[in-house]
Each structure stands twice: as C-alpha cells, then as structure tokens.
Write a protein that holds these residues in place. Structure first.
Motif, PDB file in Angstrom:
ATOM      1  N   ASN A 256       0.785  -1.208  -0.183  1.00  0.00           N
ATOM      2  CA  ASN A 256      -0.007  -0.042   0.142  1.00  0.00           C
ATOM      3  C   ASN A 256       0.786   1.341  -0.040  1.00  0.00           C
ATOM      4  OD1 ASN A 256      -1.641   2.300   0.681  1.00  0.00           O
ATOM      5  ND2 ASN A 256      -3.089   0.967   2.029  1.00  0.00           N
ATOM      6  N   PRO A 257       0.944   1.866  -1.072  1.00  0.00           N
ATOM      7  CA  PRO A 257       1.961   3.319  -1.185  1.00  0.00           C
ATOM      8  C   PRO A 257       1.564   4.230  -0.133  1.00  0.00           C
ATOM      9  CG  PRO A 257       0.388   3.084  -3.030  1.00  0.00           C
ATOM     10  CD  PRO A 257       0.010   1.698  -2.401  1.00  0.00           C
ATOM     11  N   SER A 258       0.348   4.249   0.500  1.00  0.00           N
ATOM     12  CA  SER A 258       0.080   5.278   1.398  1.00  0.00           C
ATOM     13  C   SER A 258       0.790   4.773   2.795  1.00  0.00           C
ATOM     14  CB  SER A 258      -1.451   5.544   1.503  1.00  0.00           C
ATOM     15  OG  SER A 258      -1.967   4.235   2.354  1.00  0.00           O
ATOM     16  N   LYS A 259       1.381   3.678   3.174  1.00  0.00           N
ATOM     17  CA  LYS A 259       1.847   3.298   4.441  1.00  0.00           C
ATOM     18  C   LYS A 259       3.489   3.468   4.471  1.00  0.00           C
ATOM     19  CE  LYS A 259      -2.147   1.938   5.656  1.00  0.00           C
ATOM     20  NZ  LYS A 259      -2.773   2.732   6.993  1.00  0.00           N
ATOM     21  N   GLY A 260       4.141   3.955   3.302  1.00  0.00           N
ATOM     22  CA  GLY A 260       5.431   4.022   3.372  1.00  0.00           C
ATOM     23  C   GLY A 260       6.288   4.304   2.051  1.00  0.00           C
ATOM     24  N   ARG A 261       7.592   4.060   2.159  1.00  0.00           N
ATOM     25  CA  ARG A 261       8.201   4.379   0.972  1.00  0.00           C
ATOM     26  C   ARG A 261       8.330   2.835   0.150  1.00  0.00           C
ATOM     27  NH1 ARG A 261      11.342   8.295  -1.110  1.00  0.00           N
ATOM     28  NH2 ARG A 261      10.940   9.617   1.127  1.00  0.00           N
ATOM     29  N   TYR A 262       7.439   2.487  -0.073  1.00  0.00           N
ATOM     30  CA  TYR A 262       7.105   0.987  -0.898  1.00  0.00           C
ATOM     31  C   TYR A 262       7.096   1.094  -2.486  1.00  0.00           C
ATOM     32  CZ  TYR A 262       6.753   0.236   4.141  1.00  0.00           C
ATOM     33  OH  TYR A 262       7.030  -0.004   5.331  1.00  0.00           O
ATOM     34  N   LEU A 263       7.332   2.293  -2.949  1.00  0.00           N
ATOM     35  CA  LEU A 263       7.191   1.975  -4.487  1.00  0.00           C
ATOM     36  C   LEU A 263       8.343   1.630  -5.182  1.00  0.00           C
ATOM     37  CD1 LEU A 263       5.245   5.359  -5.394  1.00  0.00           C
ATOM     38  CD2 LEU A 263       4.250   3.036  -5.338  1.00  0.00           C
ATOM     39  N   HIS A 264       8.287   0.933  -6.069  1.00  0.00           N
ATOM     40  CA  HIS A 264       9.503   0.469  -6.958  1.00  0.00           C
ATOM     41  C   HIS A 264      10.604   1.745  -7.214  1.00  0.00           C
ATOM     42  CE1 HIS A 264      11.843  -1.365  -9.875  1.00  0.00           C
ATOM     43  NE2 HIS A 264      11.641  -2.486  -9.655  1.00  0.00           N
ATOM     44  N   PRO A 265      11.779   1.473  -7.240  1.00  0.00           N
ATOM     45  CA  PRO A 265      12.546   2.762  -7.738  1.00  0.00           C
ATOM     46  C   PRO A 265      12.272   3.144  -9.097  1.00  0.00           C
ATOM     47  CG  PRO A 265      13.873   0.988  -6.918  1.00  0.00           C
ATOM     48  CD  PRO A 265      12.423   0.468  -6.801  1.00  0.00           C
ATOM     49  N   VAL A 266      11.789   2.517  -9.964  1.00  0.00           N
ATOM     50  CA  VAL A 266      11.569   3.206 -11.402  1.00  0.00           C
ATOM     51  C   VAL A 266      10.185   2.576 -12.093  1.00  0.00           C
ATOM     52  CG1 VAL A 266      13.900   3.638 -12.076  1.00  0.00           C
ATOM     53  CG2 VAL A 266      13.029   1.357 -12.435  1.00  0.00           C
ATOM     54  N   GLU A 267       9.901   1.545 -11.637  1.00  0.00           N
ATOM     55  CA  GLU A 267       8.569   1.113 -12.286  1.00  0.00           C
ATOM     56  C   GLU A 267       7.291   1.620 -11.390  1.00  0.00           C
ATOM     57  OE1 GLU A 267       8.524  -3.397 -12.561  1.00  0.00           O
ATOM     58  OE2 GLU A 267      10.541  -3.226 -13.230  1.00  0.00           O
ATOM     59  N   ASN A 268       6.338   1.823 -12.193  1.00  0.00           N
ATOM     60  CA  ASN A 268       4.962   2.345 -11.655  1.00  0.00           C
ATOM     61  C   ASN A 268       4.110   1.417 -10.737  1.00  0.00           C
ATOM     62  OD1 ASN A 268       5.925   4.993 -12.311  1.00  0.00           O
ATOM     63  ND2 ASN A 268       4.791   4.924 -14.580  1.00  0.00           N
ATOM     64  N   ARG A 269       4.718   0.935  -9.795  1.00  0.00           N
ATOM     65  CA  ARG A 269       3.924   0.049  -9.021  1.00  0.00           C
ATOM     66  C   ARG A 269       4.565  -0.183  -7.617  1.00  0.00           C
ATOM     67  NH1 ARG A 269       7.152  -4.313  -8.388  1.00  0.00           N
ATOM     68  NH2 ARG A 269       9.024  -4.830  -9.898  1.00  0.00           N
ATOM     69  N   THR A 270       4.093  -0.727  -6.574  1.00  0.00           N
ATOM     70  CA  THR A 270       4.487  -1.176  -5.523  1.00  0.00           C
ATOM     71  C   THR A 270       5.456  -2.296  -5.563  1.00  0.00           C
ATOM     72  OG1 THR A 270       2.707  -2.646  -4.768  1.00  0.00           O
ATOM     73  CG2 THR A 270       2.510  -0.511  -3.834  1.00  0.00           C
ATOM     74  N   LEU A 271       6.193  -2.651  -4.340  1.00  0.00           N
ATOM     75  CA  LEU A 271       6.986  -3.965  -4.550  1.00  0.00           C
ATOM     76  C   LEU A 271       6.211  -4.951  -4.605  1.00  0.00           C
ATOM     77  CD1 LEU A 271       9.722  -2.912  -1.446  1.00  0.00           C
ATOM     78  CD2 LEU A 271      10.009  -2.752  -3.831  1.00  0.00           C
ATOM     79  N   SER A 272       6.621  -5.965  -5.209  1.00  0.00           N
ATOM     80  CA  SER A 272       5.920  -7.559  -5.263  1.00  0.00           C
ATOM     81  C   SER A 272       6.219  -8.205  -3.983  1.00  0.00           C
ATOM     82  CB  SER A 272       6.495  -8.013  -6.535  1.00  0.00           C
ATOM     83  OG  SER A 272       7.644  -8.781  -6.452  1.00  0.00           O
ATOM     84  N   LEU A 273       5.359  -9.259  -3.922  1.00  0.00           N
ATOM     85  CA  LEU A 273       5.495  -9.962  -2.767  1.00  0.00           C
ATOM     86  C   LEU A 273       6.797 -10.543  -2.350  1.00  0.00           C
ATOM     87  CD1 LEU A 273       1.967 -11.820  -2.807  1.00  0.00           C
ATOM     88  CD2 LEU A 273       2.825  -9.946  -1.093  1.00  0.00           C
ATOM     89  N   ARG A 274       7.316 -11.039  -3.715  1.00  0.00           N
ATOM     90  CA  ARG A 274       8.596 -11.526  -3.740  1.00  0.00           C
ATOM     91  C   ARG A 274       9.684 -10.607  -3.385  1.00  0.00           C
ATOM     92  NH1 ARG A 274       9.964 -15.971  -2.403  1.00  0.00           N
ATOM     93  NH2 ARG A 274       8.952 -17.329  -4.030  1.00  0.00           N
ATOM     94  N   GLU A 275       9.804  -9.487  -3.778  1.00  0.00           N
ATOM     95  CA  GLU A 275      10.642  -8.430  -3.603  1.00  0.00           C
ATOM     96  C   GLU A 275      10.703  -8.058  -2.009  1.00  0.00           C
ATOM     97  OE1 GLU A 275      10.794  -6.029  -7.939  1.00  0.00           O
ATOM     98  OE2 GLU A 275       9.158  -5.625  -6.391  1.00  0.00           O
ATOM     99  N   GLY A 276       9.475  -8.001  -1.162  1.00  0.00           N
ATOM    100  CA  GLY A 276       9.124  -7.743  -0.113  1.00  0.00           C
ATOM    101  C   GLY A 276       9.864  -8.981   0.773  1.00  0.00           C
TER     102      GLY A 276
END
Length: 328
Positions: A256-276
C-alpha cells in the motif's frame, strides 16, 4: 555437538525459526493463530506447525531453546502504542512455556519500546523467578546483512550464563542490491496490486527517490487537504525506494503506497511480494500460503532471516561452549 531443539511460539510463517534451522537447530513445535502462517511454516521448514492460541495450548514438548515473537502492535511506534491492547499480555505466556519446555535459553523478540513496558518488567521478574538471568540486546537488521533499517529488541533469558550479542557485519546491503536481482518468470509471488484511478496517476508522477512532497508540488489537485495539514510529517508515504540506501522497516502493508516508501525505484508499482520477501532475507525457494494480504502480513511481521540467523548463531555458540566446559 548434539542436535539442539527449539520451540517457536507466535511463530508466524517461520522467518525467526529459519535462522535457527540454518544453524542446525531442530524445531519440535511451532504455534501461531494464523492458519496461513502455519501452512507456510510447514511448507518451508518442518511439518511441526500447529494452528492454535499460545495461551490455550498445554501439550508443550521439551526443548533446548524457546523463541517467541509476541504481538508488537501495542508497543510499536508505527502503531497506536496502546497500553491497554489486549495482545500486550500475550508476552506473559512466555514464562509458562519456558517452564514447561525446560528450555536452557529463551529468546523473546519485539520492538524496542517493549523493553520499557510493564509487560516486559513482569516478564523479566517471572523468568528470573525460574532461575534465568535476563539480558537485552538492541540490534538493527541492517547490520547483519539485511537491506533494511529495522531495530529490534531481544530479551535473552539464560540458564547457561551471559553470552555476547552477535557482532555486526560491516558491509551494508542496499535495497537496490536486492531489487536488481532477476526474478524468474512464473514466480507466483512476483505480483502486486495493479494501481488504478488516482493512485495510478500519482505513482506515474513520482520521480526516482521522490515521495508525496513531489506530488504536492507537481499535482496539488491529486493531493488530499490532509497532506497540507500534516506538513513535513510522514514524508515517506507515496515514496519510491531509494536504491542506494537500505529500505526503511518493511511493514505488513508494504503493498500500500500510502503506508511508506514502498514504490518500486523506477517502475510504476509497489514492491511485489517476492521483492518484499527478499528485503526480509527470505530465500527464493520459499512459498507462502494464502491470498496476497495474508502473505504480505507473513512477510512484514517476521524477523529478517539474516538477523534471526545471527541471533541463532550466538545462542548455538553459547550452548556449545557450555557443553564443552561440562564435558571437560
């Protein structure tokens, strides 16, 4: 050296246990109230997980070590820090389990404010009454090979004397080091919520290393009035991960991007579950049970595996040295 055993209470999906398994400890029981977390534990570690309440469970096996990660929501600075949260007293189940399991060492993990709580003071007194010596460690996961700033408190109750906290590593891993690694096609954990509507518009406008402050400057019409009212507070929300730095603490709401700095560095999405999971040091062969949010909870609520491994190593070394002295 003989095989050492452990119990894990409030086990979650087993990230804390993973560090002990990596050092040769054998789990004899893991218990958690979440059926998804226990399914993940049994899939990835050993088939010893039980879905049940810690407070209502009496079939407690003997073990050399007891590890516990009682709920932290009532103590965490990321939550309400509610002293009346009913989950706070669950930590007081640890002494009952310590006595029944006859553990030589007990390790309780929680957030740093836990050490200032009345529950911690009661916990310490109860364990001291059973003959344990009490020590505390404040460790940051980033110092032990985790690409994440995550300070955790460890309470060590020992019947084998004092032993040292694990020595920090000197080389820090950045979020970019982990996110740059290729993820195989077909990895079912490499998924994220597809942004739509105003969320998608916001994400597209946030520059590398940017956050909500850039949105307020570039597109104030996409920003709620509350952002202006809070000013410089919560600047990490709607933020992109800085690939040159460790990530801030990854929460169970990291998709959830409203909960912290969790957007991908360059792609327009949050981190995936695997990345987390990778940010938490979870091996790529691990699979988690449940729908996306329960999986994110299992990832975000766990002890980073490299930190767990460092703690487990310190416990193993202390028990081994004690056995050598006894043998001599």
């Amino acid at each position: 050296m003989r095989n050492m055993t452990f119990c894990d209470i409030f086990s979650g999906a087993g990230l804390f246990s993973a560090g002990f398994v990596d050092h040769g400890f054998e789990p004899v029981l893991a218990i958690d109230i979440s059926k998804e977390a226990i399914a993940s534990y049994n899939r990835n570690l050993r088939d010893v997980g039980v879905t049940a309440s810690v407070s209502g469970f009496d079939d407690i096996p003997q073990a050399d070590v007891l590890i516990a990660g009682p709920p932290c929501q009532g103590f965490s600075t990321l939550g309400r820090q509610d002293p009346l949260d009913v989950r706070n007293d669950l930590a007081l189940e640890v002494p009952r389990w310590a006595k029944a399991s006859n553990a030589e060492v007990v390790v309780v993990e929680n957030v740093p404010p836990f050490l200032s709580s009345q529950q911690w003071r009661r916990l310490a007194v109860m364990l001291e009454g059973q003959g344990y010596e009490i020590f505390t460690w404040l460790l940051d996961a980033v110092d032990y090979g985790t690409p994440q700033l995550r300070r955790r408190a460890f309470t060590i109750a020992s019947k084998i004397g004092r032993f040292n906290a694990p020595a920090p590593h000197h080389e820090r891993i950045t979020a970019g080091d982990v996110l740059a690694r290729e993820i195989p096609v077909g990895d079912e954990l490499h998924r994220w919520p597809q942004p739509v509507g105003i969320a998608a518009q916001r994400i597209q406008l946030i520059p590398p290393r940017g956050d909500k402050r850039d949105l307020m400057r570039l597109a104030p019409e996409l920003c709620p009035p509350s952002w202006t009212r809070v000013g410089c507070q919560a600047t990490d929300v709607w933020g992109r991960v800085d690939p040159d730095q460790p990530l801030n603490t990854i929460r169970c709401t990291f998709q959830n991007p409203s909960k912290g700095r969790y957007l991908h560095p360059v792609e327009n999405r949050t981190l995936s579950l695997r990345e987390g999971a990778r940010i938490q040091g979870v091996p790529d062969h691990w699979m988690f049970a449940g729908r996306p949010y329960p999986v994110a909870r299992q990832i975000g609520n766990g002890v980073p595996v490299p930190l767990a491994r460092a703690v487990a190593g310190a416990v193993r070394d202390a028990i081994s040295k004690t056995e050598i002295k006894v043998a001599a």
